[in-house]
Each structure stands twice: as C-alpha cells, then as structure tokens.
Write a protein that holds these residues in place. Structure first.
Motif, PDB file in Angstrom:
ATOM      1  N   ASN A 158       0.824  -1.209   0.000  1.00  0.00           N
ATOM      2  CA  ASN A 158       0.000   0.000   0.000  1.00  0.00           C
ATOM      3  C   ASN A 158       0.858   1.258   0.000  1.00  0.00           C
ATOM      4  N   ALA A 159       2.015   1.193   0.679  1.00  0.00           N
ATOM      5  CA  ALA A 159       2.907   2.357   0.700  1.00  0.00           C
ATOM      6  C   ALA A 159       3.427   2.675  -0.700  1.00  0.00           C
ATOM      7  N   ARG A 160       3.609   1.659  -1.502  1.00  0.00           N
ATOM      8  CA  ARG A 160       4.062   1.872  -2.882  1.00  0.00           C
ATOM      9  C   ARG A 160       2.993   2.603  -3.691  1.00  0.00           C
ATOM     10  N   LYS A 161       1.740   2.185  -3.515  1.00  0.00           N
ATOM     11  CA  LYS A 161       0.639   2.858  -4.209  1.00  0.00           C
ATOM     12  C   LYS A 161       0.488   4.303  -3.727  1.00  0.00           C
ATOM     13  N   GLU A 162       0.704   4.525  -2.426  1.00  0.00           N
ATOM     14  CA  GLU A 162       0.643   5.892  -1.901  1.00  0.00           C
ATOM     15  C   GLU A 162       1.704   6.762  -2.547  1.00  0.00           C
ATOM     16  N   THR A 163       2.907   6.217  -2.663  1.00  0.00           N
ATOM     17  CA  THR A 163       3.996   6.978  -3.283  1.00  0.00           C
ATOM     18  C   THR A 163       3.675   7.321  -4.725  1.00  0.00           C
ATOM     19  N   GLN A 164       3.138   6.367  -5.470  1.00  0.00           N
ATOM     20  CA  GLN A 164       2.768   6.627  -6.856  1.00  0.00           C
ATOM     21  C   GLN A 164       1.672   7.690  -6.947  1.00  0.00           C
ATOM     22  N   ALA A 165       0.688   7.622  -6.038  1.00  0.00           N
ATOM     23  CA  ALA A 165      -0.397   8.616  -6.048  1.00  0.00           C
ATOM     24  C   ALA A 165       0.129  10.006  -5.701  1.00  0.00           C
ATOM     25  N   ILE A 166       1.049  10.085  -4.733  1.00  0.00           N
ATOM     26  CA  ILE A 166       1.626  11.374  -4.356  1.00  0.00           C
ATOM     27  C   ILE A 166       2.401  11.977  -5.514  1.00  0.00           C
ATOM     28  N   ASN A 167       3.237  11.170  -6.162  1.00  0.00           N
ATOM     29  CA  ASN A 167       4.022  11.669  -7.293  1.00  0.00           C
ATOM     30  C   ASN A 167       3.123  12.099  -8.450  1.00  0.00           C
ATOM     31  N   LYS A 168       2.027  11.352  -8.667  1.00  0.00           N
ATOM     32  CA  LYS A 168       1.097  11.726  -9.730  1.00  0.00           C
ATOM     33  C   LYS A 168       0.420  13.056  -9.411  1.00  0.00           C
ATOM     34  N   SER A 169       0.040  13.245  -8.145  1.00  0.00           N
ATOM     35  CA  SER A 169      -0.603  14.492  -7.741  1.00  0.00           C
ATOM     36  C   SER A 169       0.343  15.679  -7.906  1.00  0.00           C
ATOM     37  N   LEU A 170       1.606  15.497  -7.515  1.00  0.00           N
ATOM     38  CA  LEU A 170       2.588  16.571  -7.659  1.00  0.00           C
ATOM     39  C   LEU A 170       2.901  16.839  -9.133  1.00  0.00           C
ATOM     40  N   PHE A 171       2.884  15.781  -9.936  1.00  0.00           N
ATOM     41  CA  PHE A 171       3.106  15.955 -11.371  1.00  0.00           C
ATOM     42  C   PHE A 171       1.974  16.778 -11.990  1.00  0.00           C
ATOM     43  N   THR A 172       0.732  16.512 -11.567  1.00  0.00           N
ATOM     44  CA  THR A 172      -0.407  17.283 -12.062  1.00  0.00           C
ATOM     45  C   THR A 172      -0.290  18.747 -11.659  1.00  0.00           C
ATOM     46  N   LEU A 173       0.104  18.984 -10.409  1.00  0.00           N
ATOM     47  CA  LEU A 173       0.320  20.363  -9.966  1.00  0.00           C
ATOM     48  C   LEU A 173       1.436  21.019 -10.774  1.00  0.00           C
ATOM     49  N   GLY A 174       2.470  20.253 -11.098  1.00  0.00           N
ATOM     50  CA  GLY A 174       3.552  20.780 -11.918  1.00  0.00           C
ATOM     51  C   GLY A 174       3.081  21.165 -13.316  1.00  0.00           C
ATOM     52  N   LYS A 175       2.157  20.395 -13.882  1.00  0.00           N
ATOM     53  CA  LYS A 175       1.619  20.740 -15.201  1.00  0.00           C
ATOM     54  C   LYS A 175       0.867  22.062 -15.148  1.00  0.00           C
ATOM     55  N   VAL A 176       0.093  22.267 -14.083  1.00  0.00           N
ATOM     56  CA  VAL A 176      -0.638  23.529 -13.929  1.00  0.00           C
ATOM     57  C   VAL A 176       0.337  24.697 -13.807  1.00  0.00           C
ATOM     58  N   ILE A 177       1.372  24.511 -12.989  1.00  0.00           N
ATOM     59  CA  ILE A 177       2.363  25.578 -12.802  1.00  0.00           C
ATOM     60  C   ILE A 177       3.086  25.881 -14.114  1.00  0.00           C
ATOM     61  N   SER A 178       3.469  24.843 -14.855  1.00  0.00           N
ATOM     62  CA  SER A 178       4.163  25.051 -16.127  1.00  0.00           C
ATOM     63  C   SER A 178       3.284  25.778 -17.123  1.00  0.00           C
ATOM     64  N   GLN A 179       1.998  25.405 -17.164  1.00  0.00           N
ATOM     65  CA  GLN A 179       1.075  26.052 -18.090  1.00  0.00           C
ATOM     66  C   GLN A 179       0.906  27.529 -17.762  1.00  0.00           C
ATOM     67  N   LEU A 180       0.749  27.843 -16.478  1.00  0.00           N
ATOM     68  CA  LEU A 180       0.563  29.237 -16.080  1.00  0.00           C
ATOM     69  C   LEU A 180       1.845  30.039 -16.250  1.00  0.00           C
ATOM     70  N   ALA A 181       2.997  29.405 -15.987  1.00  0.00           N
ATOM     71  CA  ALA A 181       4.269  30.116 -16.093  1.00  0.00           C
ATOM     72  C   ALA A 181       4.626  30.431 -17.537  1.00  0.00           C
ATOM     73  N   SER A 182       4.084  29.658 -18.477  1.00  0.00           N
ATOM     74  CA  SER A 182       4.398  29.895 -19.888  1.00  0.00           C
ATOM     75  C   SER A 182       3.752  31.170 -20.411  1.00  0.00           C
TER      76      SER A 182
END
Length: 350
Positions: free
Chosen positions: A203-227
């Motif tokens: 379960n900890a592995r799935k949590e890590t994957q979900a956390i990284n996916k959530s941060l990646f999504t936030l990164g996409k929003v930041i990259s889009q706005l910063a452009s």
C-alpha cells in the motif's frame, strides 16, 4: 514543496505538543513556531491593534473600529486503499468520511461539509493544529521515519465588518456596514520520492505513486501558467489538489511558495528538481482582489463604471464641445474656404 524528509512539515507546523501559555507572553513568536503559528500570532496582534502599522504602512487592525471573526479548518488529501481518485478527510472531524469538492460561481472550488472552528486567539489555532496533526496520515519509509502520506491544507478565514467611509457612502452603500472576506491557506504538500530509494512496498508503494502523480499534475498547472499562454487549457480539474489551489496559482490571491531542500549531497539531483519547480512558480502572475459582500461589490462596480463614463464624457466635451439635444457635437469648425462647416445631421449652413 520539496522531497520527503527535507523539513516541509516542520517549516509549516513547527514543533507542537508544547505546553500552551494563555498569558500575553504566549502570543509572542517563539523559535520553534512554524509558519502557521507565526502568521496566526501576527494576525491576532493586528486585529487587536498592536504591533504598529507594519512594514507596508497599513494601519493596525483595531484602528478602523472594525470587528473581525476568525475561523479555522484543517483537511488532508490522500489516496485511500482501493480508491481510484483522491480522498479528502476532515482532520477535525475524521468520522465525516470522504468529503467532496464542489464548485460554485461565487466561491469557486470548495469542500462541502468541512468543519470550521471559531478562533479568538493564536492559542485556538494551535489547538486546531494539534488535533489535526494527530489524525493526519503518516508512515515510515527508507528515507523518512515520519513521512507525511497526504497533502494537508489548513485554512484561516477572516471576516471583517466596519462602518462605511464618506467616500463609500457616496458610492451608494448608505449606512450599511462594509463586509470583507479573506482567507489564508497553508499547504503542506506530501514529499516527492523515488521508489528505488524509499523501497516502499504494498500500500505504501501505491501511496507513493499517487503522491508523485498528484505533484506531477500540480507541476503541469504551474508550467502552463508560467508559460504565459493563457489561451491554452489549464488542467485544474485533473486532481482535487489543483482544484483547491486554483486561487493560489493564477487566481485572485497572493501566493508564497517555500521550497525545502536537503543539505545532503546524495539528494543533489532532487534538490535541483525542487528548485526548478519553484522557479516555474515564480513566473506565475496572480491578480489579487479584495473580496466584499456580493451586493456591495455589485454596487461598487456599477458606481465605479458610472464614474468612469462621466469622466470620459467630460473629456469628450472638453475636446469637442457641448452636445446638442439630438446628441450631435456643436463644433463650429471653419473649413479651408473660410465657411462654417456643418456637422452631419444639422442641415446646410445658412
């Protein structure tokens, strides 16, 4: 923001569990206070009218005879076992279950049925913190013994009410009080981590994957706005985290992003990634606004628009002369032949 074990939670929350001091000395900032408690203590000093006008030249909170109401809420966004999407838990009322994110034209994205606790002092905010931290999800990994397995959002809502000024009365408010609504949202993001280093399993592995996916999504929003390419779609709805942070990134709020990095040379690559993440966030341009009562905001907007149109009309009159009853300017212009030129619609000159 930062990788796991870099000190994000300590930066935001500080060291909790200390004996609270209800005296005036208990409202002073201490070395172990995190950003939440430092902000809360400054906030209540300003409300009480103490601590001077501040560096920005603002008057103390009590100088305008306004009344204030402060409330706090505390929640976390996590990945429950077997859940497809992110779940939201009220840390002040865990029995409420998985809460839902709603959207309205007036409030934007918000969490329904989230418990809010009135706070009259910084000690009340500390109590909210301590209760919420006890219910937050943490777990041990190879990189961090007390790793946060969720994103935590603590929100302080500040509502004010005061008598209108003479200028505001002229805008049509009358004798009704002027109400303003504000909030401060503190976000402790879960740390990014690599599976080959954290050695998470099950379960900890799935949590890590979900956390990284959530941060990646936030990164996409930041990259889009910063452009700066506003015509492109910004994927706020791809995760609940980005929905709730829409006001902070590209919205009508001021945003301060603190990036934590590890001093260890082993994590130099992760530290560079964190700094690049923050560098993109620095390029985002928000448009902060003052939030008023909905009816008063409408009156202010209409009066402001009316005043602006009057100024434009005065400038037009100063440049082209007065208007006839039929709406045509009386210019009295002389053409090159010395005859009086007639504006359109007035007929031929005598």
């Amino acid at each position: 923001y930062g990788q796991t074990g870099s000190g994000k939670t300590h930066t935001i929350l500080g060291r909790l569990g200390q004996a609270s001091d209800s005296s005036k000395a208990g409202e002073d900032v201490k070395r172990d206070d995190g950003l939440v408690m430092r902000s809360a203590k400054r906030l209540f000093r300003r409300i009480a009218g103490g601590g001077g006008g501040g560096e920005d030249g603002e008057a103390p909170g009590g100088a305008d005879n306004a009344s204030y109401a402060v409330s706090a809420s505390f929640m976390e966004i996590y990945n429950a076992p077997g859940a497809v999407n992110e779940c939201i838990c009220d840390l002040l009322n865990p029995e409420a279950g998985n809460l839902q994110v709603r959207h309205s034209q007036k409030r934007g994205f918000f969490v329904s049925d989230l418990k809010e606790v009135p706070c009259v002092s910084a000690s009340d905010v500390r109590t909210v913190l301590e209760i919420g931290v006890q219910n937050r999800r943490v777990g041990a990994t190879q990189m961090n013994r007390d790793s946060s397995r969720s994103h935590a959002l603590l929100t302080l809502r500040i509502d004010s009410e005061r008598a209108p000024t003479e200028e505001e009365e002229g805008f049509g408010v009358g004798g009704s009080p002027v109400r303003r609504y504000g909030k401060i949202c503190f976000v402790d993001l879960a740390g990014s981590e690599r599976l080959k280093e954290s050695l998470s399993e099950g379960n900890a592995r799935k949590e890590t994957q979900a956390i990284n996916k959530s941060l990646f999504t936030l990164g996409k929003v930041i990259s889009q706005l910063a452009s700066g390419k506003n015509e492109r779609h910004v994927p706020y709805r791809d995760s609940k985290l980005t929905q709730l942070l829409q006001e902070s990134f590209g919205g009508g709020a001021l945003c301060l992003m603190v990036t934590c990095i590890s001093p260890a040379a082993t994590y130099a690559e992760e530290s560079m990634n964190s700094l690049n993440y923050a560098q993109k966030a620095m390029n985002i341009r928000n448009r902060p606004i003052v939030r008023l009562d909905e009816q008063q905001q409408l009156v202010f907007d209409l009066k402001h628009e009316n005043a602006q149109m009057r100024r434009e009309l005065e400038l037009y009159r100063a440049r082209f002369g007065a208007l006839s009853p039929r709406g045509t300017a009386l210019l009295g212009v002389t053409d090159v032949l010395g005859r009086s030129a007639c504006p359109a619609g007035l007929g031929a000159p005598a």
